[in-house]
Design a protein around this motif. Structure first.
Motif, short mmCIF file in Angstrom:
data_model
loop_
_atom_site.label_atom_id
_atom_site.label_comp_id
_atom_site.label_asym_id
_atom_site.label_seq_id
_atom_site.Cartn_x
_atom_site.Cartn_y
_atom_site.Cartn_z
N ASP A 174 0.72 -1.30 -0.06
CA ASP A 174 -0.22 -0.02 0.11
C ASP A 174 0.88 1.23 0.09
N CYS A 175 1.65 1.44 -1.07
CA CYS A 175 2.41 2.67 -1.20
C CYS A 175 2.05 3.46 -2.69
N LEU A 176 2.40 4.66 -2.58
CA LEU A 176 1.79 5.65 -3.49
C LEU A 176 3.03 5.34 -4.81
N ARG A 177 2.21 5.04 -5.77
CA ARG A 177 2.91 4.59 -7.26
C ARG A 177 2.16 5.13 -8.23
N PRO A 178 2.30 6.30 -8.41
CA PRO A 178 1.34 7.24 -9.55
C PRO A 178 1.31 6.33 -11.17
N GLN A 179 2.53 5.76 -11.43
CA GLN A 179 2.28 5.03 -12.69
C GLN A 179 1.63 3.78 -12.43
N ARG A 180 1.58 3.23 -11.30
CA ARG A 180 0.55 2.18 -11.21
C ARG A 180 -0.80 2.41 -10.80
N ASP A 181 -1.03 3.79 -9.84
CA ASP A 181 -2.24 3.88 -9.39
C ASP A 181 -2.98 4.95 -10.35
N VAL A 182 -2.47 5.56 -11.26
CA VAL A 182 -3.01 6.86 -11.91
C VAL A 182 -2.77 6.39 -13.45
N GLY A 183 -1.53 5.96 -13.86
CA GLY A 183 -1.42 5.87 -15.37
C GLY A 183 0.06 7.01 -15.63
N ALA A 184 0.04 7.12 -16.93
CA ALA A 184 1.44 8.07 -17.55
C ALA A 184 1.03 9.36 -16.96
N GLN A 185 2.21 10.18 -17.08
CA GLN A 185 2.26 11.67 -16.50
C GLN A 185 1.32 12.19 -17.55
N PRO A 186 0.39 12.86 -17.10
CA PRO A 186 -0.42 13.58 -17.98
C PRO A 186 -0.21 15.13 -18.44
N ASP A 187 -0.63 15.61 -19.35
CA ASP A 187 -0.34 17.05 -20.01
C ASP A 187 -1.58 18.00 -19.51
N ILE A 188 -2.84 16.98 -19.30
CA ILE A 188 -3.92 17.84 -18.91
C ILE A 188 -4.74 16.87 -17.75
N TRP A 189 -5.16 17.77 -16.89
CA TRP A 189 -5.95 17.06 -15.85
C TRP A 189 -7.49 17.73 -15.75
N SER B 262 -0.61 9.12 5.44
CA SER B 262 -1.56 8.03 5.90
C SER B 262 -2.85 8.41 5.79
N ASP B 263 -3.38 9.48 5.69
CA ASP B 263 -4.49 9.96 5.00
C ASP B 263 -5.17 9.48 3.85
N THR B 264 -4.14 9.28 3.04
CA THR B 264 -4.64 8.71 1.62
C THR B 264 -4.33 7.10 1.58
N GLY B 265 -3.93 6.67 2.66
CA GLY B 265 -3.87 5.19 2.78
C GLY B 265 -2.67 4.53 2.31
N LYS B 266 -1.65 5.61 2.11
CA LYS B 266 -0.44 5.07 1.56
C LYS B 266 0.77 5.29 2.77
N SER B 267 1.82 4.46 2.52
CA SER B 267 3.01 4.77 3.27
C SER B 267 3.75 5.97 3.48
N ALA B 268 4.15 6.32 4.37
CA ALA B 268 4.56 7.61 4.76
C ALA B 268 6.15 7.62 3.84
N VAL B 269 6.70 6.42 3.93
CA VAL B 269 8.07 6.56 3.38
C VAL B 269 8.18 6.99 2.02
N GLU B 270 6.99 7.14 1.30
CA GLU B 270 7.17 7.23 -0.11
C GLU B 270 6.86 8.67 -0.54
N THR B 271 6.50 9.66 0.36
CA THR B 271 6.05 10.91 0.13
C THR B 271 7.10 11.69 -0.75
N GLY B 272 6.63 11.93 -1.94
CA GLY B 272 7.72 12.94 -2.88
C GLY B 272 7.77 14.36 -2.86
N LYS B 273 8.53 14.83 -3.66
CA LYS B 273 8.42 16.17 -4.00
C LYS B 273 7.47 16.80 -5.14
N SER B 274 7.25 18.20 -5.09
CA SER B 274 6.63 18.69 -6.44
C SER B 274 7.42 18.84 -7.40
N VAL B 275 7.30 18.43 -8.86
CA VAL B 275 8.06 18.56 -9.89
C VAL B 275 6.99 18.81 -10.93
#
Length: 925
Positions: free
Chosen positions: A415-430, A462-475
Motif C-alpha cells: 500500500d504505497c503511492l506509485r502514480p504510474q500504477r495507481d493513476v497512469g502515465a504523466q498527464p499533460d491535462i487534468w 497516511s490519510d490517503t492510505g499510503k505509506s509515509a516513506v514514499e512522500t515525494g516532492k513537487s515537480v
C-alpha cells in the motif's frame, strides 16, 4: 447480414491489427507458464497463414517482442499497445491474452497478471501491477474505433470477464473465454501450448468449405474441449458473449490461396539540395522497420493487400512488359503516386488527459471529435484519455516526483503511492470533476504540494492510505485555465416517494434528507467517495447532516444494502438498474451529478440513454442541496519540470484543446448531449438549450433550469481531507466480538466440532481480520451468575493464535447464558468513546437450543438495546432450522441492528466470512 470479413474488398484498405499478449515469466509467487511461448507462435501462425489468415505479419503487435524464459511483460507496455490499437485500428482488432488471471473472493474484477504482478493484503487495491478487465481493459476497448473487436482470454477465471462485458451502443464486440466463470485451467505443455489455444489454432487453420467465423469457432472449440477436464475436475466449457452479427476469423482452408500484394514503401523524394543523377535503374528503397506507424502509412495507399488469383496470374504474364515503365517512374513521381492521402504524415503529438471516472466517457467523446475535426489527412495531435480515482490523482500530484522516480521500496502490504500504477502515465491535462480536487492538489500554491505542505493541508500519506516513506516532492505546475462544462450534484429521489417540492432548491442536504426519511423508509446512496470528486463532496455534506450518527453507522448502513459501493455515478445507477435489487431501487435516493440522473431518466429508445438502463429504474426527481458544491469541470494544464524538448509546441497544443472545448459549438455539444450545462457568457454555467437532455420531455419535471447557489465554505480542502479520514476509519480497522455457544447440547447435536461446526465456522471467518483490528472470543456456557468467559481477550490479536485457541476450545457442562452474554458484549463494544467511529460487530454462534430459551422479556430488552447508539451490528448464526424466520428472535436482532441472521437455509460459512469482512481489514482473498 454476411459476417464481417477483413479480407473483403470493402475492408482491404482499412487498418487491422492483432495484439498478442503472452506472459511466460513471473517473478512473484506465481509459477512460470512455458506453454505461453508456444501459444504466441500458434496464434501468429493462425492469424497470418497464407491460405486462411486474416492478418499480415506486420499487422501483429506481440508483447513481449522477444520471447524466452527471461522476457518480461509490464502492464504499462500492454496498456500502451491497447491504447494505440484503440486509436489507430478502423477495421478488425483482435486482442489475445495468455497468462495468469486472478479475481476477488466474490469472483468479481478479473485481473490479468504480468511479470511483476503480486497480491497484497490491501482490500481496496489487492492486486498490484495488473490490469483489471473491468476497469482497465474493457473501458479501453469499448472506445475503440475498430469495425469489430474480438478478445480471446486464455487464463484462469477467464469466464469471470463475462460479467463485465459492456460494449458501447452499436459496437461490434465478441469475447471468447477459455472456460466458464470460476474455473481454473491447466498450464499446458511447453511443446504444444495450452489445450485451449492449440484447439483454437486447429480450428482457424483447418476450416473446410467456408470461412471460419466467430460463431463457428465457439461451437468447434466447445466440441474440442468437451472430453477434457479443467482443474479440480470441472467440465471444460469455453464461454462467450457477442454484441453484433458475426466476424470472419479465418478463411476456408480449401479455398485457393491468395497472394498478398507487397505493400509498397514510398522512397524519400529527391533532395532539392543535390541535383538528381540519372541512372538507368535506381536502387530500390531501403527496408523500413515494421512499426505501427509505417504499417498505418502503408494501409493509407490504394494498393490492395490481396488480389484475386486470376488477376495475379494475368499480372505475371504482363509483368515483363511493364516493369521498365514502372522503374522509369521511380523517384519523385513514384513518391507522389504512392504517398498516403494527406501527405507523408509524421507521428502526431500525443496529449494525455487524466480525468475523473464520472467524466471519462464524455471527455473521450470530445477528444474523439477534436482529433477528427481537421480534414487535411494528417493528425497533428492525438489524445489519450484515461481516468483514475480522484483521491489517487490528488495524492499523485502532491508527490509528483514519484511519477518519475517510484519509491525504492514499499511495505509488504503493497500500500504505497506509485502514480504510474495507481493513476497512469504523466498527464499533460487534468480535468477533475470539481475545482476542489485542484485545490487539494495545490494547497500551497499552483505548483502543487511538497511533503510538508501535504501534511499542512491535512491530506498526509497516511490519510490517503499510503505509506509515509514514499512522500515525494513537487515537480509539476498545475495551471487552472477555466471550466469546460458544469453539472450540479443532486439527490435523485424516486418520484414514487413523498417529498415536499419546496425542498427542491435552496435547502441544505440535511433538510432534504430529513424531509425524505421522516415519512418513509429510504436508503441514501452515493458512489465510493475515494473514486470520484462528486461523491466526496456529497459525502462531506452527508456527514455534516448526520451529526447525531457516527460515520460508521452511515457507511455500514450503505454497505448493508449495496457492497461493494460502485466507483462512479453511472456504476451506481447501473447497479440499481440490474433488476436484482428491485426492492432497494424502489427506496434508493442517490447523490449523483445532475447529468447522470438526466441520462438515466430518458425513456427506452431515446438517444443518450445509457446502455445499462432498464425499466427497473424509477424516474427520479432532482433535489439540489445548497451545501454541495457545483461540479465545474476545471481544465488544468500540467507542466512537468525538465520536459523542455517540445515544451512550446506541447503547451500550444494543450491551450488549443482548451480553447476548442470552451468555445467550439461541436465541443460544447459533446457535453450538453450528455446532460452537462455548457459554458455561458462570462464563463459560468449556461442555461440549457432546447435540444439539451435537461430539457427533454423525460426531464421536464425532474430538473430545474435555475441552479441554486452553493453555500460558502463548502468543499474546502481541510473539510474534504477530514471527510476522507473519517470515511476510511469508518471502514476499518474494526472491532469484532464473538460469542460461542459451547454448551454440551452443541456437542450432542454434533455441531461443535468438525466441518461446518461452531469452532470451524468461527476460525474460518477470522481470515477477514488482521492485526489492525481489535477482536475477541468469549464462551457463553458458564455457571449461573457468571459472565461469559474470555477465550481470546478482546483487543489487538494475531489471527493465527486466535484460531488455535478457538479450535482447541472445550465444551462446558452448563447452559449457554445467551441473554447475559449479548448484553455484556454490547457494553464492551460501546464502552470506549475513542473508537466510536470504527465499525463494530457482535457475532453470536449457537446451536439454537439455548438461544430459543431466551425469555420474551429478555428478547424485548435485547432488541431495544440492539437498536441504540452507538451502533453495533449483530450477526446471529444459529445451527437450528428456522431460527431466522421472520419475527423470530434472530431476525428481530438483525433488523434492529442492521445486522444479519444466518441459519442452515443459508450458506453459513460464506455468509459469516462476508459479514466479518465488512468490519475487519484482513486478507479475505
Amino acid at each position: 447480414m454476411p459476417p464481417y470479413d477483413a479480407r473483403g474488398e470493402e475492408n482491404r484498405a482499412k487498418r487491422h491489427r492483432a495484439v498478442l499478449i503472452g506472459v511466460e515469466h513471473y517473478t512473484g509467487a506465481r509459477n512460470d507458464l512455458p506453454a505461453v511461448a508456444t501459444n504466441l507462435r500458434l496464434m501468429r501462425e493462425a492469424l497470418t497463414d497464407g491460405a486462411t489468415g486474416v492478418m499480415r505479419p506486420e499487422d501483429l503487435v506481440v508483447v513481449p517482442e522477444q520471447g524466452g524464459p527471461s522476457a518480461t511483460v509490464s502492464p504499462l507496455r500492454v496498456r500502451a499497445a491497447l491504447n494505440s490499437a484503440r486509436d489507430e485500428v478502423d477495421g478488425l482488432l483482435v486482442v489475445y491474452f495468455a497468462g495468469h488471471g486472478i479475481v476477488r473472493p466474490d469472483g468479481s474484477d478479473l485481473n490479468l497478471m504480468f511479470t511483476d504482478s503480486r497480491v497484497t493484503r490491501d482490500k481496496s487495491h489487492p492486486f498490484v501491477d495488473t490490469l483489471s478487465w473491468r476497469d482497465d481493459v474493457m473501458p479501453e476497448l469499448r472506445n475503440s474505433r475498430a469495425d469489430w473487436v474480438v478478445v480471446i482470454l486464455d487464463c484462469c477465471f477467464a469466464g469471470n470477464a463475462l460479467a463485465s462485458f459492456s460494449p458501447a451502443a452499436g459496437q461490434n464486440f465478441a469475447l471468447l473465454t477459455a472456460a466458464e466463470p470460476g474455473v481454473e485451467i491447466p498450464p499446458g505443455d511447453p511443446g504444444t501450448g495450452t489445450e485451449f489455444t492449440a484447439a483454437l489454432h486447429r480450428l482457424l487453420t483447418t476450416g473446410e468449405g467456408e470461412p471460419v467465423t466467430f460463431t463457428r469457432v465457439v461451437a468447434g472449440i466447445r466440441r474440442a474441449m468437451a472430453p477434457l477436464k479443467a482443474v479440480d475436475g470441472h467440465p471444460w466449457i469455453p464461454d462467450e458473449l457477442r454484441h453484433g452479427d458475426d466476424v470472419v476469423l479465418a478463411g476456408a482452408a480449401d479455398a485457393e490461396p491468395s497472394e498478398p500484394a507487397p505493400a509498397p514503401v514510398p522512397p524519400s523524394p529527391p533532395s532539392p539540395a543535390r541535383p538528381h543523377s540519372p541512372s538507368p535503374v535506381p536502387a530500390p528503397p531501403a527496408e523500413v522497420p515494421q512499426t505501427a506507424v509505417t504499417a498505418r502509412r502503408r494501409r493509407g495507399t490504394a494498393v490492395p493487400r490481396r488480389l484475386p488469383p486470376a488477376l495475379l496470374r494475368r499480372m505475371k504474364r504482363t509483368t515483363t512488359m511493364i516493369v521498365a515503365g514502372v522503374v522509369a517512374l521511380a523517384g519523385v513521381g513514384v513518391w507522389l503516386l504512392l504517398r498516403p492521402p494527406g501527405g507523408d504524415c509524421e507521428s502526431p503529438m500525443e496529449l494525455r488527459v487524466l480525468t475523473d471516472p464520472d467524466l471519462r466517457s464524455t471527455v473521450q467523446k470530445a477528444a474523439d471529435a477534436y482529433r477528427e475535426r481537421d480534414g487535411d489527412g494528417c493528425r497533428t495531435v492525438g489524445i489519450n484519455v484515461y481516468d483514475a480515482k480522484a483521491t489517487d490523482a490528488v495524492a499523485a500530484f502532491r508527490s509528483s516526483s514519484l511519477w518519475q522516480e517510484p519509491p525504492a521500496a514499499c511495505p509488504a502490504s503493497g500500500d504505497c503511492l506509485r502514480p504510474q500504477r495507481d493513476v497512469g502515465a504523466q498527464p499533460d491535462i487534468w480535468i477533475p470533476a470539481a475545482g476542489s480536487a485542484w485545490q487539494r492538489a495545490t494547497a500551497d500554491g499552483t505548483s502543487g504540494g511538497t511533503a510538508s505542505a501535504a501534511a499542512g493541508a491535512g491530506e498526509t500519506a497516511s490519510d490517503t492510505g499510503k505509506s509515509a516513506v514514499e512522500t515525494g516532492k513537487s515537480v509539476v505546475d498545475l495551471d487552472r485555465l477555466g471550466s469546460i462544462a458544469y453539472t450540479p450534484m443532486v439527490l435523485g429521489v424516486p418520484d414514487t416517494l413523498s417529498l415536499a417540492q419546496s425542498l427542491q432548491t435552496d435547502d441544505p442536504l440535511d433538510a432534504i434528507v430529513s424531509g425524505l426519511t421522516g415519512v418513509q423508509d429510504v436508503e441514501i446512496l452515493r458512489p465510493d467517495p475515494e473514486a470520484t470528486e462528486g461523491a466526496l463532496l456529497a459525502t462531506d455534506a452527508l456527514y455534516a447532516s448526520s451529526d447525531s450518527e457516527r460515520v460508521s453507522t452511515v457507511e455500514q448502513g450503505m454497505a448493508q444494502v449495496l457492497r461493494p459501493m460502485p466507483t462512479s455515478a453511472r456504476g451506481l445507477m447501473c447497479a440499481l438498474a440490474d433488476g436484482t435489487l428491485s426492492t432497494l431501487e424502489d427506496r434508493a435516493a442517490v447523490l449523483v451529478p445532475e447529468q447522470t440522473l438526466a441520462q438515466f431518466n430518458l425513456s427506452a429508445g431515446v438517444a443518450g440513454r445509457p446502455d445499462c438502463a432498464t425499466e427497473a429504474l424509477k424516474h427520479r426527481v432532482a433535489y439540489y442541496p445548497s451545501d454541495v458544491p457545483m461540479l465545474d469541470l476545471p481544465f488544468v494544464r500540467v507542466t512537468w519540470d525538465g520536459a523542455d524538448r517540445d515544451a512550446v509546441a506541447r503547451r500550444a497544443a494543450v491551450d488549443d484543446f482548451h480553447d476548442w472545448l470552451t468555445t467550439d459549438p461541436d465541443a460544447q455539444k459533446c457535453f450538453t448531449d450528455d446532460g452537462f450545462r455548457g459554458v455561458g457568457e462570462g464563463g459560468g454555467p449556461a442555461t440549457p438549450e432546447e435540444d439539451s437532455v435537461l430539457r427533454s420531455e423525460d426531464n421536464a419535471t425532474a430538473v430545474r433550469e435555475r441552479i441554486p447557489a452553493t453555500g460558502e465554505g463548502t468543499g474546502d480542502s481541510a473539510s474534504l481531507s477530514d471527510t476522507l479520514s473519517r470515511y476510511r476509519k469508518a471502514l476499518g480497522p474494526g472491532r469484532v466480538l464473538y460469542l460461542l455457544d459451547n454448551s454440551t447440547s452443541a456437542v450432542s447435536k454434533r455441531v461443535w466440532d468438525g466441518t461446518g461446526g461452531i469452532k470451524e465456522l468461527v476460525a474460518r471467518s477470522m481470515s477477514s481480520l488482521s492485526a489492525r483490528d481489535s477482536f475477541g472470543v468469549r464462551t457463553t456456557a458458564v455457571g449461573e451468575g457468571k459472565t461469559a468467559a474470555d477465550l481470546v481477550e478482546f483487543g489487538p490479536n494475531r489471527t493465527a493464535g486466535a484460531r488455535k485457541a478457538v479450535t482447541g476450545a472445550k465444551a462446558a457442562a452448563f447452559d449457554a447464558r445467551i441473554a447475559e452474554g449479548l448484553a455484556t458484549a454490547l457494553g464492551t463494544l460501546r464502552d470506549d468513546p475513542a473508537d466510536l467511529e470504527q465499525p463494530q460487530l457482535l457475532v453470536l454462534v449457537t446451536d439454537g437450543e439455548d438461544f430459543e430459551a431466551v425469555t420474551d422479556e429478555e428478547q424485548e430488552e435485547l432488541v431495544a438495546d440492539a437498536g441504540r447508539k452507538p451502533h453495533v451490528r449483530i450477526v446471529t448464526v444459529s445451527l437450528q432450522n428456522g431460527a431466522c424466520a421472520p419475527g423470530r428472535f434472530g431476525d428481530r436482532l438483525a433488523e434492529a441492528s442492521a445486522g444479519r441472521c444466518l441459519d442452515p437455509a443459508d450458506d453459513i460459512a460464506v455468509g459469516l466470512a462476508a459479514e466479518v469482512a465488512k468490519t475487519g481489514t484482513g486478507d479475505a482473498e
